[in-house]
Design an enzyme around this catalytic site. Structure first.
Site, PDB file in Angstrom:
ATOM      1  N   ARG A  21      -9.717 -12.187   2.340  1.00 45.49           N
ATOM      2  CA  ARG A  21     -10.650 -13.283   1.878  1.00 45.49           C
ATOM      3  C   ARG A  21      -9.778 -14.678   1.984  1.00 45.49           C
ATOM      4  O   ARG A  21     -10.585 -15.493   1.996  1.00 45.49           O
ATOM      5  CB  ARG A  21     -11.093 -12.892   0.486  1.00 45.49           C
ATOM      6  N   LYS A  33       0.940  -1.329  -0.122  1.00 41.19           N
ATOM      7  CA  LYS A  33      -0.122   0.017  -0.060  1.00 41.19           C
ATOM      8  C   LYS A  33       0.925   1.341   0.018  1.00 41.19           C
ATOM      9  O   LYS A  33       1.948   1.019   0.508  1.00 41.19           O
ATOM     10  CB  LYS A  33      -0.949  -0.121   1.222  1.00 41.19           C
TER      11      LYS A  33
HETATM   12  N1  BES Z   1      -7.866  -4.226   4.411  1.00 41.31           N
HETATM   13  C1  BES Z   1      -8.061  -3.641   3.156  1.00 41.31           C
HETATM   14  C2  BES Z   1      -9.481  -3.156   2.893  1.00 41.31           C
HETATM   15  C3  BES Z   1      -9.597  -1.842   3.676  1.00 41.31           C
HETATM   16  C4  BES Z   1      -9.551  -0.407   2.962  1.00 41.31           C
HETATM   17  C5  BES Z   1     -10.127  -1.641   4.929  1.00 41.31           C
HETATM   18  C6  BES Z   1      -9.824   0.824   3.542  1.00 41.31           C
HETATM   19  C7  BES Z   1     -10.372  -0.617   5.574  1.00 41.31           C
HETATM   20  C8  BES Z   1     -10.116   0.904   4.879  1.00 41.31           C
HETATM   21  C9  BES Z   1      -8.147  -4.992   2.198  1.00 41.31           C
HETATM   22  O1  BES Z   1      -7.405  -5.963   2.807  1.00 41.31           O
HETATM   23  C10 BES Z   1      -7.687  -4.427   1.147  1.00 41.31           C
HETATM   24  O2  BES Z   1      -6.443  -4.189   0.966  1.00 41.31           O
HETATM   25  N2  BES Z   1      -8.301  -4.752  -0.053  1.00 41.31           N
HETATM   26  C11 BES Z   1      -8.088  -4.113  -1.390  1.00 41.31           C
HETATM   27  C12 BES Z   1      -8.714  -5.402  -2.121  1.00 41.31           C
HETATM   28  C13 BES Z   1      -8.023  -5.164  -3.778  1.00 41.31           C
HETATM   29  C14 BES Z   1      -6.846  -5.220  -3.661  1.00 41.31           C
HETATM   30  C15 BES Z   1      -8.795  -6.052  -4.732  1.00 41.31           C
HETATM   31  C16 BES Z   1      -8.764  -2.960  -1.463  1.00 41.31           C
HETATM   32  O3  BES Z   1      -9.696  -2.635  -1.213  1.00 41.31           O
HETATM   33  O4  BES Z   1      -8.094  -1.950  -2.172  1.00 41.31           O
HETATM   34 MN    MN Z   2      -5.377  -5.592   2.080  1.00 42.87          MN
END
Ligand code: BES
Ligand code: MN
Ligand code: ZN
Length: 493
Positions: A345, A271
Site C-alpha cells: 500500500r 515474515k
Molecule cells: N505480499 C503480502 C500479501 C500476500 C500474502 C500476498 C500472501 C500473497 C500471499 C503483503 O505485503 C503483506 O505482507 N500483507 C500483510 C499485511 C499485514 C501486515 C497488515 C498480510 O497480509 O499479512
Molecule cells: Mn508484505
C-alpha cells in the site's frame, strides 16, 4: 509457442484427431467418415466409455485405424449453452490430453471463425511452461505437441479472430514469465529493463530511478525500498492507440497501476520462513500491468492506456525502515509505518498519486497481491474488487464473468477508514486484523484523490498450485485477460 493453423475440414492422414462434440450430437461429417473407415471403432469406444458429449467429459481412443494414431473426443455440452470459455477450455484439454503427439487436427460439425480462434486461444494458454532454469530435461520427458490445426469453413475470418487472441496470449506469457522468475534474477532494475524492451511493440517507456523519485518526494515508496541494496524503479508505459497515429488523443487515458515488490521478506516486521519463497510473486500486480500493456500494443487496441508499476524489494537491514517510522508520501500526507510488512500500500500510494496528478485518467485500476486476508475471504476463486465507482465495478464484474477471471466486490466505508487513523500522523499503514483487506483498500483510496478507481487484491489469484483448463499451475497472469476485456468491451473505438 504452440504453432496454430486453420484449415478446411478433411480427415488427416496421420497424427491425432480431436473431435469436439456437443451433448447428444449424432455422427456426421468427418466423425461419421472416420467411424465408417474404422469399422465402427469410434462408436464402439464412445459406447464403452459412455461418452455422449457432456461438457468437460473426454474419450481417448488409441490407434482406431485409417492412419490416425489417436482420437480425443471432447464434450462441449448443450449447443445452446456453448460459451467462449467452453471452447477455450476444450482447447486447453487438447494440450493436456495429447502430450505425446507432435501434431493434432481439431474438427467439429461446424466451428465458426470465433469458435475456432477460441479453441486455439485455450490451447496456447494451457501450453505455457517456464523451462528457463531446467538444464537437464530429457527430450522424451517434454510435451511434444508443437502444432494444432483447427478446421473451419471460415479460414480468413478465423485468422482475423485469432490475431488479437494471439497478442493476448503473448501478453499472458510475458506476465507468467515475469512472475515465475526467481527474485535474485528479477529485481527492480531488471524488471524495468524488461519493460524497456516493450518499446519494440510501439509502447513509450519511461523509467524513474531513486534520484528522480526522491526529487518528486516519493517518501512512501522509497521508505519500503531503503532496506534493500537493489535500487527501486517506477516504470510508466504509454500506449497511444486511440488516434491510430501513435499520438495521444483528446480522450482521457485509462490507467493501470501495479504493485511490484520483487521480493517481500516483510522487512523488519519479518515474515516466517515457511513459504517465504512465495513472496517472489509479490510483483504479480506489476507483472500483470506489463503483460496487459504488451497485449494492448500487440493487438493495436484503439485506446490510450498508461501502465505504471512501482518496483521495490522489501528487505530487513541496517538501513531498513522501522516500525514507528513516519514517512511523507508524494501526496503530502504522512504515514506512520506500524508494520513494515504492509508495504504494498505504501508503494501504491505514491504511484497512484502520481498517476492521477500527471495523467488525469478516465479511471485507474490497480492490481496488487496486497493482503493474506483476501485469501481468507475469497480463497482462490475471486479477486477482491474495491471501488468508488459503481459503473466501473459493474464493467469489471462482467468482464470477469466473460473471461473466467472473476472478481467479487467488497465494501469501502468510513467506518473501516477510522481503523487506519494514527495518533501522530495522517494515517497508519495497518488497521488491525478485522477487515484486513478492506482497511488496506481504504488506505489506497486516500491516494486516488476522488478519481474513478478500482483496486483488485489478487493475492489469492496470482499463483496456482494446481493445473486448470487454460491455466497451468504456477503464475496465472490473472488480470491480463480480464482488463484486456474491460478495455475491448467499453473503451475502444
Ligand atoms: N505480499 C503480502 C500479501 C500476500 C500474502 C500476498 C500472501 C500473497 C500471499 C503483503 O505485503 C503483506 O505482507 N500483507 C500483510 C499485511 C499485514 C501486515 C497488515 C498480510 O497480509 O499479512
Ligand atoms: Mn508484505
Ligand atoms: Zn507484499
Amino acid at each position: 509457442m504452440l504453432d496454430i493453423a486453420f484449415a478446411k475440414p478433411a480427415l488427416p492422414k496421420t497424427g491425432a484427431l480431436v473431435l469436439l462434440i456437443h451433448e447428444g450430437e449424432k455422427p456426421s461429417g468427418l466423425w461419421a467418415q472416420l467411424d465408417d473407415s474404422t469399422g465402427g471403432a469410434i462408436a464402439r469406444a464412445f459406447a464403452v466409455a459412455d461418452f455422449t458429449g457432456v461438457k468437460g467429459k473426454t474419450c481417448a481412443i488409441l490407434a482406431p485405424g485409417a492412419g490416425i494414431g489417436r482420437v480425443l473426443a471432447i464434450g462441449l455440452g448443450k449447443p445452446a449453452e456453448t460459451t467462449r470459455t467452453i471452447l477455450q477450455e476444450a482447447g486447453g484439454t487438447i494440450v493436456a490430453g495429447l502430450p505425446r503427439e507432435t501434431a493434432a487436427t481439431v474438427t467439429a460439425s461446424a466451428l465458426t471463425a470465433q469458435q475456432a480462434a477460441d479453441v486455439a486461444f485455450g490451447a496456447v494458454l494451457r501450453s505455457y511452461r517456464f523451462g528457463r532454469y531446467r538444464t537437464r530435461e530429457k527430450p522424451e520427458d517434454l510435451p511434444k505437441l508443437a502444432k494444432i490445426t483447427i478446421q473451419t469453413a471460415e479460414i480468413p475470418k478465423a485468422k482475423a479472430a485469432w490475431e488479437p487472441l494471439d497478442a493476448t496470449a503473448k501478453g499472458v506469457f510475458l506476465t507468467r514469465d515475469l512472475v515465475s522468475e526467481p527474485p535474485n534474477v528479477l529485481d527492480p532494475p531488471e524488471m524495468a529493463e524488461r519493460c524497456r524492451k516493450l518499446s519494440e511493440l510501439g509502447l513509450k517507456v519511461e523509467i524513474l530511478g531513486p534520484r528522480e523519485m526522491s526529487k518528486l518526494g516519493f517518501g512512501a515508496l522509497l521508505g519500503v525500498s531503503q532496506g534493500s541494496v537493489k535500487e527501486p524503479r517506477m516504470v510508466v508505459m504509454h500506449w497511444n492507440g486511440a488516434n491510430g497515429n501513435g499520438r495521444k488523443s483528446k480522450e482521457k487515458p485509462v490507467v493501470f497501476v501495479g504493485k511490484g515488490v520483487t521480493f517481500d521478506t516483510g522487512g523488519i516486521s519479518i515474515k516466517g520462513a515457511a513459504g517465504m519463497e512465495d513472496m517472489k510473486w509479490d510483483m504479480a500486480g506489476a507483472g500483470t500491468v506489463i503483460g496487459l500493456m504488451a497485449t494492448l500494443a500487440g493487438r493495436k487496441a484503439k485506446v490510450d492506456a498508461i501502465g505504471l508499476v512501482g518496483l521495490v524489494e522489501n528487505m530487513p537491514s541496517g538501513s531498513a525502515q522501522r516500525p514507528g517510522d513516519v514517512v511523507t508520501s508524494y501526496s503530502g500526507q504522512t504515514i506512520e509505518v506500524i508494520n513494515t510488512d504492509a508495504e504494498g500500500r505504501l508503494v501504491l500510494a505514491d504511484v497512484l498519486w502520481y498517476a492521477q496528478q500527471k495523467y488525469d485518467p478516465k479511471f485507474m485500476v490497480d492490481l496488487a497481491t496486497l493482503t493474506g486476508a483476501i485469501i481468507v475471504g475469497l480463497g482462490h476463486e475471486f479477486a477482491g474488487l474495491f471501488s468508488n465507482d459503481d459503473s466501473l465495478s459493474q464493467k469489471l464484474t462482467a468482464a470477469g464473468q466473460a473471461t473466467g477471471e472473476r472478481v467479487w466486490r467488497m465494501p469501502l466505508d468510513e467506518a473501516f477508514d477510522k481503523q487506519i487513523r494514527s495518533d501522530i500522523a495522517d494515517m497508519k499503514n495497518v488497521g488491525g486484523r478485522p477487515g484486513g483487506s478492506i482497511t488496506a483498500a481504504q488506505f489506497i483510496q486516500r491516494f486516488v484523490n476522488g478519481k474513478p478507481w478500482a483496486h483488485l487484491d489478487i493475492a489469492g489469484m496470482a499463483w496456482s498450485t494446481k493445473d486448470a483448463a487454460i491455466v497451468p499451475k504456477g503464475a496465472t497472469a490473472f488480470g491480463v485477460r480480464l482488463l484486456d476485456r474491460l478495455v475491448a468491451d467499453h473503451f475502444e473505438g
